[in-house]
Each structure stands twice: as C-alpha cells, then as structure tokens.
Design a protein around this motif. Structure first.
Motif, short mmCIF file in Angstrom:
data_model
loop_
_atom_site.label_atom_id
_atom_site.label_comp_id
_atom_site.label_asym_id
_atom_site.label_seq_id
_atom_site.Cartn_x
_atom_site.Cartn_y
_atom_site.Cartn_z
N LEU A 69 0.81 -1.22 0.00
CA LEU A 69 0.00 0.00 0.00
C LEU A 69 0.84 1.27 0.00
CD1 LEU A 69 -2.72 -1.04 2.61
CD2 LEU A 69 -2.89 -1.11 0.12
N LEU A 70 2.16 1.14 0.15
CA LEU A 70 3.03 2.31 0.21
C LEU A 70 3.21 2.93 -1.17
CD1 LEU A 70 5.72 0.92 2.65
CD2 LEU A 70 3.94 2.61 3.17
N SER A 71 3.41 4.24 -1.19
CA SER A 71 3.61 4.97 -2.43
C SER A 71 5.01 5.57 -2.47
CB SER A 71 2.57 6.10 -2.53
OG SER A 71 2.89 6.95 -3.61
N GLY A 72 5.63 5.55 -3.61
CA GLY A 72 6.94 6.18 -3.79
C GLY A 72 6.85 7.62 -4.24
N SER A 73 5.66 8.21 -4.18
CA SER A 73 5.48 9.57 -4.69
C SER A 73 5.65 10.66 -3.64
CB SER A 73 4.10 9.70 -5.33
OG SER A 73 4.02 8.88 -6.47
N GLY A 74 5.99 10.30 -2.43
CA GLY A 74 6.16 11.29 -1.38
C GLY A 74 7.48 12.03 -1.48
N ARG A 75 7.66 12.99 -0.58
CA ARG A 75 8.90 13.76 -0.52
C ARG A 75 9.97 12.99 0.24
NH1 ARG A 75 8.58 18.05 2.88
NH2 ARG A 75 7.31 16.67 4.10
N VAL A 76 9.52 12.21 1.22
CA VAL A 76 10.44 11.48 2.10
C VAL A 76 10.55 10.03 1.60
CG1 VAL A 76 10.84 10.74 4.48
CG2 VAL A 76 9.71 12.93 4.03
N GLY A 77 11.77 9.55 1.47
CA GLY A 77 11.99 8.18 1.02
C GLY A 77 11.41 7.19 2.02
N LEU A 78 10.98 6.04 1.51
CA LEU A 78 10.34 5.04 2.36
C LEU A 78 11.27 4.52 3.45
CD1 LEU A 78 8.31 3.10 -0.33
CD2 LEU A 78 7.45 4.75 1.33
N ASP A 79 12.55 4.32 3.11
CA ASP A 79 13.50 3.84 4.12
C ASP A 79 13.66 4.87 5.23
OD1 ASP A 79 13.97 1.48 2.78
OD2 ASP A 79 15.70 2.26 1.67
N ARG A 80 13.74 6.09 4.89
CA ARG A 80 13.88 7.15 5.89
C ARG A 80 12.61 7.27 6.73
NH1 ARG A 80 14.52 13.52 4.98
NH2 ARG A 80 14.91 14.07 7.13
N LEU A 81 11.48 7.15 6.10
CA LEU A 81 10.21 7.25 6.81
C LEU A 81 10.03 6.10 7.80
CD1 LEU A 81 7.70 9.03 6.98
CD2 LEU A 81 6.66 7.62 5.21
N ARG A 82 10.49 4.92 7.42
CA ARG A 82 10.43 3.76 8.32
C ARG A 82 11.23 4.05 9.58
NH1 ARG A 82 10.34 0.47 3.56
NH2 ARG A 82 8.48 -0.77 3.59
#
Length: 129
Positions: free
Chosen positions: A116-129
C-alpha cells in the motif's frame, strides 16, 4: 521555498500546459463508463482512448506500477517546469501522510502492508520507516 518573488506570468506556460492536458485526466463521465463496464478489457480501452497507458495485458501489480510511473513522470515534469520547485512538494505531502499512516497501522496490527506504500512522497520510504 525560494526567496525570488514570482508573478503570475512566471506560471503562464505551466498553467496553459496543465489546462491542455486536462483532457487526459479522467472525467466523471468517463469514470462512470469505466466503473460500469462489464469487463476489464473494456475499461482499459476507455482509459486508452483518453490517453492513458495501455494496461489491457497487465495484472493488478502491473497496473499499480503503471499508474505510479505515470504519477511520478507527471511530478518530474512539473518540478522541471515550475518556477518554484517547492510548490510541487505541496502535492507530494499527501503521499508522505499516506505512507506514515500505512506504516503506523501496519505496526499496530502486526501485518506487512508494504504493497500500500507509495513512492510519490517527498520522504523516502527507508527514511520514513
């Protein structure tokens, strides 16, 4: 945001381009046609007629990837053309918020919801985790 003051004239090209491309964005009538179509192939044909990528041969994961690429290409183009690049980030915020909610809910219920995660955000997924 940058310190340079922009006027409405700085955005004329971008505004005109977006208005011209609005025909590609799905209208309410076309969305109704897609939703009421009886078969996936018919829905894909309606979208293709409106300028969307051909998704007739794709599965669910392929469609998700095609739509994510379409969205990312649009963001990239807007960032290239927009006089103040930070304005485009305002539209990316919703995806950061969405991803944060997915990660919190995923942890709360102890289930992997990465699909369900999107790669369209400003913050990278790894960093957000």
């Amino acid at each position: 945001m940058s310190d340079k003051k922009h006027t409405d004239k700085d955005y004329l090209f971008l505004s005109t381009m977006l208005r011209a491309r609005a025909s590609v964005f799905i209208s309410e009538a076309s969305l109704d046609r897609v939703l009421s179509s009886g078969r996936f192939e018919e829905a894909a044909q309606i979208l293709r007629e409106q300028g969307w990528p051909d998704m007739a041969d794709l599965d669910r994961a392929g469609i998700d990837l095609a739509l994510a690429k379409y969205r990312e290409d649009l963001f990239t183009e807007l960032e290239r053309l927009c006089p103040d690049k930070e304005l485009v980030n305002l539209f990316r915020l919703r995806y950061d918020y969405h991803n944060a909610k997915v990660l919190i809910k995923s942890q709360a219920i102890g289930q992997d919801m990465d699909s369900l995660l999107s790669g369209s955000g400003r913050v990278g997924l790894d960093r957000l985790r």
